[in-house]
Design an enzyme around this catalytic site. Sequence first.
Site, PDB file in Angstrom:
ATOM      1  N   ASP A   1       0.859  -1.165   0.000  1.00 56.59           N
ATOM      2  CA  ASP A   1       0.000   0.000   0.000  1.00 56.59           C
ATOM      3  C   ASP A   1       0.905   1.228   0.000  1.00 56.59           C
ATOM      4  OD1 ASP A   1      -2.407   1.590   0.361  1.00 56.59           O
ATOM      5  OD2 ASP A   1      -1.787   1.825   2.447  1.00 56.59           O
TER       6      ASP A   1
ATOM      7  N   ASP B   1      -0.040   5.088   0.999  1.00 54.14           N
ATOM      8  CA  ASP B   1      -0.187   6.043   2.100  1.00 54.14           C
ATOM      9  C   ASP B   1      -0.117   5.339   3.453  1.00 54.14           C
ATOM     10  OD1 ASP B   1      -0.719   8.182   0.248  1.00 54.14           O
ATOM     11  OD2 ASP B   1      -2.714   7.321  -0.025  1.00 54.14           O
TER      12      ASP B   1
END
Length: 276
Positions: free
Chosen positions: A20, A22
């Site tokens: 991922d 952020d």
Amino acid sequence: MGTATTELGLPPRVTACLFDLDGVLTETATVHAKAWKQAFDDYLRDRAARLGEKFVEFDPGADYNEYVDGKPRYDGVRSFLASRGIELPEGDPGDPPDAETVCGIGNRKNELVLELMKRDGVRAYPGSVRFVEAAGAAGLRRAVVSSSANCQDVLEAAGIADLFEARIDGIVTDEKHLKGKPAPDTYLAGAAALGVEPAAACVFEDAVSGVEAGRAGNFGHVVGVDRVDHAAALRGHGADVVVDDLAELILGNDAKDDSASGDDAPDGDAADGGAR
């Protein structure tokens, strides 16, 4: 490759890593939380004044983690508004940021994120960069899987775009009509882009919706990254191990929960270092 992966705190079966963006690779989760708060508070304050209701602000901790973190932008808007019993017209992705629609609020949030990143810049977590570089040196495939349509811009601004072989982001999600997290579709697309089966891939996530996606897709391993003190929630929703920083996996810090005992390591795999 088994020895190399265990030195990175991963089971020997893992040949690819799906990250991922952020909160895992870059320190942009706090930027998103600030933007969500301003966008929702502006709307909620105006709505309360119009309807004569009490204004209850958006909680950048609890509300962000529960309703919007890791989800595609418009899904996040719908999820949070539903928690307040508010239903708005869907609108259109081309709606202006002041439109009282799901898309309008989502567009306002994106406008704010871009303003904040332009003003403050984007920084990658040093421990994450170190881990990704070590994974590449060990021969592991690497992809970024993010719900953000700004993913490529963020990677370039942080100076880490060249560390990854593939990118599944908000633009790809729309083009391929993929369901957002907690559905596993984007991570499955990431594995496919790297040419590996889900069972051979590890998902790295800081959001509850993301670890749910990793578990739903039957991935070989799911690492939760705890940036906001919600390790228990990450474990409860599907993380095999939880770390504060990805560098812990390399350093082999003392384990912090039961998963480090090896009881959860299937098929005789080594226990995962740096677990929490």
